[in-house]
Write an enzyme that holds these catalytic residues in place. Structure first.
Site, PDB file in Angstrom:
ATOM      1  N   GLU A 718      30.824  -6.729  15.437  1.00  0.00           N
ATOM      2  CA  GLU A 718      32.045  -6.327  16.166  1.00  0.00           C
ATOM      3  C   GLU A 718      33.247  -6.160  15.245  1.00  0.00           C
ATOM      4  O   GLU A 718      34.338  -6.679  15.485  1.00  0.00           O
ATOM      5  CB  GLU A 718      32.320  -7.326  17.292  1.00  0.00           C
ATOM      6  N   GLU A 819      22.049  -4.811  22.920  1.00  0.00           N
ATOM      7  CA  GLU A 819      22.330  -5.914  23.846  1.00  0.00           C
ATOM      8  C   GLU A 819      22.468  -5.381  25.279  1.00  0.00           C
ATOM      9  O   GLU A 819      23.364  -5.778  26.027  1.00  0.00           O
ATOM     10  CB  GLU A 819      23.620  -6.646  23.440  1.00  0.00           C
TER      11      GLU A 819
END
Length: 945
Positions: A718, A819
């Site tokens: 991220e 994910e």
């Protein structure tokens, strides 16, 4: 060592447990008992065998008296002592003492048994605990089960399952469970069974203790259901204690301003010095593994000038191997003004030696007040029916005067005191993502709404849509937007919805020029709103906002999936020719061929956690339906090194062993996480030199330990949403992380990974920003090998997802959904969402794999996203998942041509082919088609046909 053998007959079928036992088999068992010892003599020796533990139902529980009272069930068994010249692998003999080895097992149900008829009572609750292991040719986890055989004369024999556990080869584990009998039949036999034939069952000790007597269980149905004792403090503080703090009983506080919400008293946890201090109760032995429970508490806070704070219900579990686990049940924002209800569910996957439930959370010095606490078996809520939507009007814009065809803003109104007007000069074509959804359509009018005199960011054009919304439809949003001149920083423009006062993001874009920009987003309403409003907002006050061709329309998912299936046929399937050899072609001419794909090699994986693999039902679904795995937390730095120098790789090792022993490939998630909130405090407190050394040590420790074992690594998670390491160590640190990781493990593909890339709702992680990040890393020498799109998505719309994939696909790197999860209270809508996402991924040539972020209820990052309910029932979303995977299998039927060949078109993966000649001779062969195979001709040897 004396061996004990019981004859076994082939017509013993363990699965059909309602049949009468074979008479000869029962006779054989009786003969075995006589060969060992007469029943009367057994009963006389009970006291001497049990020793000091008179409560134990099992006689000779630790085999200190050899095989006394134990009998092998149609197999052989012998006692292994410290002096025995016998080895069962890596079992620690210093800790084992005597144990039983059950060998020569031909069936899974064969094991060791003991008659306990005379020592059990009706309506008593009994706890079973057995220390077991296995030895022999096992691969991965092996199941061991505890079972009761209940016989009543000539009537059917019944079998009552008690518990089962998964055992790694040559490691002792504890099997635990409970049982109760409403009445005691003529004969009750306890036995241990389970491993596959050929695997030896090893048993070190067995205990069965009474947890309750019938006369103690005379309570109301409600009290019987609640496993918390003294839940409302009617009995004072009995059974309650402070978790490293003091607890006090009150009938009122604060000069009578705080009184119980119900009942006469409440308790407080005071003198708290840590957030985790609170009120607790031990519930060991009262909760069963694999059973879902719901906890409900009434709480509030008091003191230390804190008016609001989070209060959490937590479960502390100590496993038999002394591994601690903390399970967060639920969190509520509590106040000092009123009582609030805290409610949540939990489930234990594995056996527990201790279980404590407690409330915690507020800052030190603030009291936690607890009025009541209940824990009951969670009620099974039936799934919602599939929604019935009349006249969905797919592709029809629900807004009024979207094209501004009459040169007025009729139907629109200004949100706030800004001014709206109609101006010429906007694009006359729909934005690309809308064109993909709508198909044939009218061009835009070229007019746009100009919002001026804006004094707040939320001001702009708005329209009421309350009566136009239909529940459970997925709506796509599409619009051209532009901002006025004079901007000196990037401006976020957003299509927002106000649904009963709640803000919903309908799409967002960042603008730093004077061009028109597309916003594409989506939303869904699952509860009938009393007020629905759409508006466009975002630029700073004083900046004009321009809006053209705003469209809100429901999308036809079935039509999209049909399109994607055609797309998959083009990009995923290949033309093959089966060339048969090893047999005279004259025998084959005209032979029937049936080709069936057994497994598609396209990676479909899931997130798992360490506690999950203690649940054999979870493991069974996982191994059957996934070929890749990623660890939820167990490889993250905060898990492997929560305190400096204290490394924990055992959890990751256990999970990796399960995966590798079952040919499951794994992703390494993640080496670093750039978001500061996820970084351990001891790392945040470091100076630059120490932090740089810690980063290098993390890379060296992790990558050397697991070299060659993880196919992928998310190097720095991220980076579009965090910059902790970059801020502390400079811009080059990100590149150095990639370079060092590649040097330490060249075999692993190194990924970037981020969220909201595919849904159009986050300007920080739009495909353009992601592309810019990747190119910058590559230009500085970072060996970026893959693009991770997390895929935590709400109300997915195919063209929006596909647009992001197209933009990132230009980079030429493999894209993975790393994910993926979807969420809806309605299982059928959840199934639709998941189906859309799976087909979008499978239907795009740049996507090379899908990882779900879990599938089991209570072990998901988002509510209402699971595919399997907590206690193992596959729900509608899970059924759809399995159906989609089934659609990804190719089949073909036909006949062998005159050249001894059979052409077909199919996906990569594992196949079975059956050839049936004209003389009805059959042969079954298997073959594998790999993605890397360049040849389209597959030779199948039929020698012996």
């Amino acid at each position: 060592m004396k061996r004990f053998t019981v004859c076994c007959f082939s017509n013993k079928i363990h699965k059909n447990r309602n049949q009468n036992p074979d008479k000869k088999l029962r006779e054989g068992m009786e003969i075995s008992r006589k060969d060992n010892e007469e029943p009367e003599k057994q009963n006389n020796n009970v006291a001497s065998i049990i020793g000091s533990d008179h409560r134990n139902v099992i006689v000779n529980h630790d085999f200190s008296s050899g095989m006394h009272s134990w009998h092998p069930n149609c197999c052989e068994a012998f006692v292994v002592t410290a002096e025995s010249n016998v080895s069962h692998g890596v079992l620690d003999r210093s800790k084992s003492g005597s144990y039983i080895a059950v060998t020569n097992r031909k069936e899974t149900w064969q094991g060791l048994e003991q008659d306990i008829t005379s020592r059990v009572k009706p309506c008593c609750l009994y706890k079973v605990s057995a220390t077991v292991a296995v030895s022999g040719p096992s691969q991965g986890l092996v199941e061991v089960m505890a079972t009761l055989k209940l016989e009543n004369g000539q009537s059917h024999t019944n079998y009552q399952f008690i518990a089962k556990t998964c055992v790694y080869k040559e490691k002792w584990v504890t099997l635990e469970g409970m049982f109760s009998l409403p009445s005691v039949p003529e004969k009750v036999v306890f036995y241990l069974e389970g491993p596959s034939p050929g695997i030896d069952l090893l048993i070190q000790s067995v205990t069965i203790h009474s947890e309750s007597e019938p006369e103690l269980d005379r309570v109301t149905a409600e009290d019987e259901a609640n496993i918390v004792v003294n839940p409302n403090f009617e009995d004072g503080l009995n059974n309650w204690s402070g978790r490293s703090c003091k607890i006090v009983l009150h009938d009122s506080m604060a000069d009578g301003k705080i009184v119980p919400d119900s009942g006469k008293v409440f308790a407080s946890a005071t003198e708290r010095t840590q957030n985790w201090n609170g009120i607790q109760q031990e519930i060991t032995g009262k909760v069963q593994r694999k059973r879902a429970y719901e906890a409900t508490a009434v709480v509030r806070i008091y003191g230390n000038n804190v008016t609001t704070a989070s209060v959490q219900a937590t479960l502390w579990v100590q496993n038999p191997n002394q591994r601690d686990q903390y399970i967060g049940i639920s969190t509520v924002q509590a106040t000092d003004k009123e009582w609030v209800h805290l409610k949540g569910k939990f489930l234990l996957n594995g056996s527990a030696s201790r279980v404590v439930i407690y409330v915690e959370g507020p800052p030190p010095g603030t009291d936690i007040l607890l009025n009541s606490f209940t824990v009951k078996h969670a009620e099974k809520i039936p799934p919602s029916p599939p929604p019935s939507i009349e006249n969905p009007a797919f592709g029809v814009n629900i807004l009024t005067n979207s094209h501004l065809s009459d040169d007025t803003t009729n139907g629109w109104f200004p949100l706030g005191n800004c001014t709206l007007s109609v101006v010429e000069g906007s694009p006359r074509i729909l934005p690309p993502m809308a064109r993909d959804s709508l198909g044939p359509h009218e061009p835009l009018s070229g007019r746009y709404i100009l919002a001026t005199n804006r004094t707040q960011t939320w001001m702009g054009p708005a329209q009421m849509i309350t009566d136009k919304l239909k529940l459970f439809l997925t709506y796509q949003i599409s619009v051209w937007v532009k901002v006025g001149s004079g901007i000196n920083s990037p401006q976020n423009v957003n299509v927002a919805l106000g649904i009963d006062g709640q803000w919903v993001n309908g799409g967002q874009v960042e603008i730093n020029d004077d061009r028109w920009h597309e916003i594409g987003g989506s939303f869904r309403v699952e509860k009938q709103p009393s007020k629905g409003l759409v508006y466009v907002q975002g630029p700073s006050s004083g900046i004009d906002l321009m809006v053209a061709g705003l469209q809100i329309f429901p999308v036809d998912r079935l039509a999209r999936i049909k399109h994607l299936k055609r797309q998959c046929d083009k990009i995923r399937k290949r033309d093959f020719i089966l060339k048969f050899s090893g047999v005279d072609s004259s025998k084959l001419s005209g032979a029937t061929v049936r080709v069936r794909q057994i497994r598609n090699s396209f990676p479909v994986g899931t997130c798992i956690s360490r506690s999950n693999i203690d649940n054999e039902d979870f493991v069974d679904f996982f191994l059957k339906n996934f070929n890749w795995a990623v660890f939820a937390n167990e490889l993250k730095w905060y898990w492997t090194e929560p305190e400096q120098g204290k490394l924990n790789y055992q959890d990751a090792d256990d999970m990796l062993n399960l995966c590798s022993s079952n040919n499951i490939e794994t992703r390494g998630h993640c080496i670093f996480w750039e978001v500061q909130a996820t970084v351990q405090q001891w790392i945040q407190n470091m100076n630059q030199t120490d932090l740089n050394n810690a980063v290098q040590n993390r890379l060296t420790d992790l990558l050397n330990r697991y070299k060659g074992k993880f196919k992928h690594y998310d190097v720095n998670n991220e980076m579009l949403h965090g910059s902790f390491y970059q801020d502390k160590l400079g811009k080059d640190i990100r590149v150095n992380m990639f370079k060092t990781a590649h040097q330490l493990d060249p075999s692993a593909t190194l990924f970037v990974n981020d969220y909201h890339v595919e849904d159009g709702c986050d300007p920080k992680s739009c495909p353009e920003k992601y592309t810019e990040l990747i190119l910058d890393l590559q230009e500085k020498g970072a060996p970026v090998g893959g693009i991770g799109i997390q895929g935590h998505i709400d109300s997915p719309v195919g063209p929006i997802v596909c647009s992001a994939l197209d933009k990132l696909g230009i980079l030429g790197l493999p894209i993975w959904f790393t994910e993926m999860d979807v969420s809806s209270v309605n299982e059928h809508i959840r199934a639709d969402d998941l189906e859309v996402m799976m087909w979008e991924a499978f239907g795009h040539p740049a996507v090379e794999g899908i990882m779900l972020w879990g599938f089991w209820e209570l072990f998901m990052s988002r509510d209402n996203s699971h595919l399997v309910n907590a206690e193992g029932d596959v729900n509608e979303a899970g059924k759809r998942f399995l159906a989609v995977k089934k659609d990804w299998l190719s089949h073909a039927n036909g006949h062998v041509d005159q050249n001894g060949a059979f052409p077909f078109r199919g996906y990569n993966g594992n196949y079975a082919v059956e050839v049936i000649t004209t003389s009805s001779t059959k042969v079954l062969k298997t073959f594998v088609v790999q993605k890397e195979d360049s040849s389209q001709v597959i030779t199948v040897d039929l020698q012996g046909l």
